[in-house]
Design a protein around this motif. Structure first.
Motif, PDB file in Angstrom:
ATOM      1  N   LYS A 167       0.811  -1.215   0.000  1.00  0.00           N
ATOM      2  CA  LYS A 167       0.000   0.000   0.000  1.00  0.00           C
ATOM      3  C   LYS A 167       0.848   1.270   0.000  1.00  0.00           C
ATOM      4  O   LYS A 167       0.282   2.368  -0.015  1.00  0.00           O
ATOM      5  CB  LYS A 167      -0.917   0.001   1.229  1.00  0.00           C
ATOM      6  N   LYS A 168       2.166   1.112   0.059  1.00  0.00           N
ATOM      7  CA  LYS A 168       3.082   2.256   0.095  1.00  0.00           C
ATOM      8  C   LYS A 168       2.788   3.162   1.291  1.00  0.00           C
ATOM      9  O   LYS A 168       2.747   4.389   1.190  1.00  0.00           O
ATOM     10  CB  LYS A 168       2.985   3.063  -1.210  1.00  0.00           C
ATOM     11  N   GLU A 169       2.597   2.548   2.469  1.00  0.00           N
ATOM     12  CA  GLU A 169       2.251   3.289   3.672  1.00  0.00           C
ATOM     13  C   GLU A 169       3.315   3.153   4.748  1.00  0.00           C
ATOM     14  O   GLU A 169       3.947   2.096   4.884  1.00  0.00           O
ATOM     15  CB  GLU A 169       0.906   2.803   4.238  1.00  0.00           C
ATOM     16  N   VAL A 170       3.504   4.242   5.518  1.00  0.00           N
ATOM     17  CA  VAL A 170       4.386   4.251   6.687  1.00  0.00           C
ATOM     18  C   VAL A 170       3.557   4.676   7.889  1.00  0.00           C
ATOM     19  O   VAL A 170       3.007   5.781   7.917  1.00  0.00           O
ATOM     20  CB  VAL A 170       5.579   5.214   6.501  1.00  0.00           C
ATOM     21  N   GLN A 171       3.452   3.806   8.888  1.00  0.00           N
ATOM     22  CA  GLN A 171       2.657   4.095  10.079  1.00  0.00           C
ATOM     23  C   GLN A 171       3.574   4.155  11.301  1.00  0.00           C
ATOM     24  O   GLN A 171       4.400   3.261  11.522  1.00  0.00           O
ATOM     25  CB  GLN A 171       1.575   3.027  10.274  1.00  0.00           C
TER      26      GLN A 171
END
Length: 311
Positions: A167-171
């Motif tokens: 998802k190309k996400e950084v959390q």
């Protein structure tokens, strides 16, 4: 002879007997001829002012040479001398940290570690290998020193990250085992979330779909002396790492500093300077990342460019 005298007497008497006349000049006759005045002024300027300059003749006294040189040196703006670079260096030598930095909030962050990774089927992988996320994470984590919630904080805070390459996400998530108040932790994590809100994972090489990482940020209040070696040595949670966030490889051996003054940084290339070692200093090699070697000296660790130790 007598006749001549008589003639002169008669002429004199005739002059005296002439009527007296008075000439009154007209107003216009008394005005100067301005063309003549202009010519006279021009000639005076050429003779008195222009001619000495054209001929190189000094009419008045000259300024002494030493006074003139001093005046010119005072008037000229002083330019700072260029920073000296060590021979063979891939980058210019950085200036020493200013003493004023000690009066500011500081954050020291060591390399992160991978705690978990999973494949496309969401299956846990035991050996996650390496993921070069430090170049992205470390500069942003150091900016937490400017976070309002971090002002005056003294202690360690593990900060976790969930990377989802699908998802190309950084959390940003809360780490474990911190002594900081919950309100402080919440404020710092909010600042961290803003720092990483625009991070792109496009250029991060990866093998698996998801990674869980953790970094330990050590906060030092204004006036405290930051110690990168202690911060890294006391880093984080005791959970066994499943991988590393750098491309560091383990090495062993000894080396000698070959530059007159070599910089030791907290991270390769752009890390803060933590030590300065002089020529002939013996150091212990413990790791390598590309052209940078991780060294130990008198209980402190840091990174040194390979040219500084003749490698």
């Amino acid at each position: 002879m007598l006749g001549d005298v008589l003639d002169m007497a008669k002429a004199d008497m005739a002059k005296r007997q002439r009527p007296l006349t008075v000439d009154i000049p007209r107003p216009g006759d008394e005005q100067p001829v301005w063309s003549r005045v202009g010519v006279i002024a021009l000639v005076g300027f050429v003779v008195g002012v222009a001619w000495p300059k054209l001929a190189g003749v000094r009419i008045g006294p000259t300024v002494p040479s030493d006074v003139k040189a001093t005046a010119e040196a005072t008037a000229a703006p002083a330019s700072p001398p260029p920073a000296a670079a060590a021979p063979g260096s891939a980058e210019p030598e950085a200036k020493p940290p200013e003493a004023a930095a000690k009066n500011q909030q500081q954050v020291v962050v060591g390399p992160g570690r991978i705690t978990r990774c999973s494949d496309k089927k969401n299956k846990k992988v035991e050996d996650c290998g390496e993921l070069q996320f430090d170049p992205i994470a470390l500069p942003r984590l150091k900016e937490l020193a400017q976070c309002p919630a971090a002002l005056g904080v003294d202690g360690k805070l593990p900060i976790g990250f969930e990377l989802n390459f699908e998802k190309k996400e950084v959390q940003v998530v809360k780490g474990k085992k911190t002594s900081l108040p919950a309100s402080t932790v919440s404020g710092i994590l909010q600042c961290a979330a803003r720092e990483f809100s625009n991070v792109s994972l496009e250029e991060v090489p990866h093998k698996y779909r998801r990674y869980s990482l953790v970094y330990t940020a050590t906060f030092y209040p204004p006036g405290a002396q930051a110690d990168a070696a202690k911060a890294e040595a006391g880093g984080g949670e005791q959970e066994q790492a499943a991988g590393t966030t750098t491309s560091e490889t383990a090495v062993s051996g000894l080396a000698t500093v070959s530059w007159d003054t070599a910089l030791v940084r907290g991270a390769p290339k752009e890390g803060d300077v933590v030590m300065r070692l002089v020529r002939g200093t013996r150091v212990k090699l413990v790791g390598r990342q590309n052209d940078w070697y991780k060294i130990e000296h008198r209980g402190k660790t840091g990174w040194m460019y390979r040219g500084a130790i003749g490698l």
